[in-house]
Design an enzyme around this catalytic site. Structure first.
Site, mmCIF file in Angstrom:
data_model
loop_
_atom_site.group_PDB
_atom_site.id
_atom_site.type_symbol
_atom_site.label_atom_id
_atom_site.label_comp_id
_atom_site.label_asym_id
_atom_site.label_seq_id
_atom_site.Cartn_x
_atom_site.Cartn_y
_atom_site.Cartn_z
ATOM 1 N N HIS A 180 -2.626 -5.660 0.132
ATOM 2 C CA HIS A 180 -3.466 -6.146 -0.964
ATOM 3 C C HIS A 180 -2.617 -6.690 -2.112
ATOM 4 O O HIS A 180 -1.593 -6.107 -2.471
ATOM 5 C CB HIS A 180 -4.305 -4.993 -1.545
ATOM 6 N N ASN A 210 4.931 -1.499 1.726
ATOM 7 C CA ASN A 210 3.539 -1.444 1.286
ATOM 8 C C ASN A 210 3.110 -0.010 0.966
ATOM 9 O O ASN A 210 2.450 0.248 -0.045
ATOM 10 C CB ASN A 210 2.634 -2.030 2.373
#
Length: 312
Positions: A180, A210
């Protein structure tokens, strides 16, 4: 008997000499471990130095290939003022996510699309099939309200042309996370949470990065800062590609491009302060000191806060 005894047992002097000789021939266990540790540290330092040298070369290549802010402003000017107005007007429904309502200034491309969502805005690139950048506005109230249950239902955004958008198949078996840019953890409502899983808000991201340094040292740290800020905090997040290399490297049937770097710009409007988290998209990346806004502009050639920062 005395003679035999004296011959069978070495003298104290002889014994001491032999022990000293043994110590010289065979280092103690602690010394061996220390030597191994030194060798490991030396290897680590050498590896780190090589990595920093490589990143330095890549950054200079970025500046050469992406152009300076002045060069990009000239490109924008050549397109024509009418196109500039139309390009910025695409965000008319979601100007609140930009400081002073002013989106970043960069040379427009044919496949760029402005997308408005409930809690963020995206400039999307049909060439890379990723965001160019994602803009958010955070403050105490917004962070306090971000308590929605994560949905994990990724989807291809139907507002984008099929040839210009990523699909779920692109990420299957790729070895990359669906990372994201506007974090799910920032979403204040169930609908905003669902929207954050649009693949238009996603880039291929190294899994350990991440789930590690990026999540903790960047996303969580930014939320923590916004929760204590006296006013609005504007955040712009995006990928950075090295054109000469990354354009030919992608994942899935749609060849979704894998960014070389990720950045998150944080601008505190009340305090007129800006800083940037800049991370290599790599499993080995760890937390690092932020860079300045000016350095981000130099590396990308984009004015992310036009006419807003620095402010006199």
């Amino acid at each position: 008997m005395v003679k035999e005894f004296s011959e069978s047992v070495p003298s104290a002097k002889t014994s001491k000499t032999r022990k000293t000789s043994q110590r010289i021939r065979r280092p103690s266990k602690h010394r061996r471990i220390f030597a191994l540790l030194l060798a490991a540290v030396g290897l680590s330092v050498s590896s780190c130095a090589d990595r920093l040298l490589q990143e330095g070369r890549e950054l200079e290549q970025l500046v050469r290939e992406l152009g300076t802010p002045k060069q990009n402003h000239q490109r924008v000017s050549r397109v024509g003022s009418g196109h500039q107005r139309n390009a910025s007007g695409d965000f008319a429904a979601c100007r609140q996510f930009f400081a002073n309502g002013r989106p970043p200034v960069l040379a427009p491309q044919p496949t760029q699309r402005a997308l408005c969502y409930d809690a963020f805005a995206i400039l999307h690139s049909g060439a890379s099939k990723t965001p160019v950048y994602v803009a958010e506005k955070l403050n105490r109230a917004a962070v306090a309200d971000a308590d929605e249950v994560r949905t994990n239902r990724f989807f291809a955004d139907a507002r984008l042309r099929p040839a210009e958008r990523a699909t779920l198949d692109d990420y299957k078996g790729s070895g990359f996370d669906r990372g994201h840019m506007a974090p799910a953890g920032n979403m204040p409502t169930a609908q905003a949470m669902a929207q954050s899983f649009s693949l238009a808000n996603i880039v291929p991201q190294a899994p350990q990065h991440n789930q590690g340094a990026w999540r903790v040292s960047v996303e969580a740290a930014t939320r923590k800062y916004a929760a204590k800020a006296s006013g609005d905090v504007y955040v712009i997040t995006g990928p950075v590609f090295l054109p000469s290399i990354d354009e030919s490297q992608g994942i899935g049937p749609g060849n979704v491009r894998v960014p070389r770097y990720l950045f998150k710009l944080v601008y505190d409007e009340d305090r007129n302060r800006a800083w940037v988290h800049w991370h290599r998209n790599d499993n080995a990346t760890r937390a690092a000191q932020p860079i300045s806004y000016e350095e981000l502009v130099r590396r990308t050639g984009i004015e992310f806060l036009p006419g807003v920062y620095p402010r006199g």
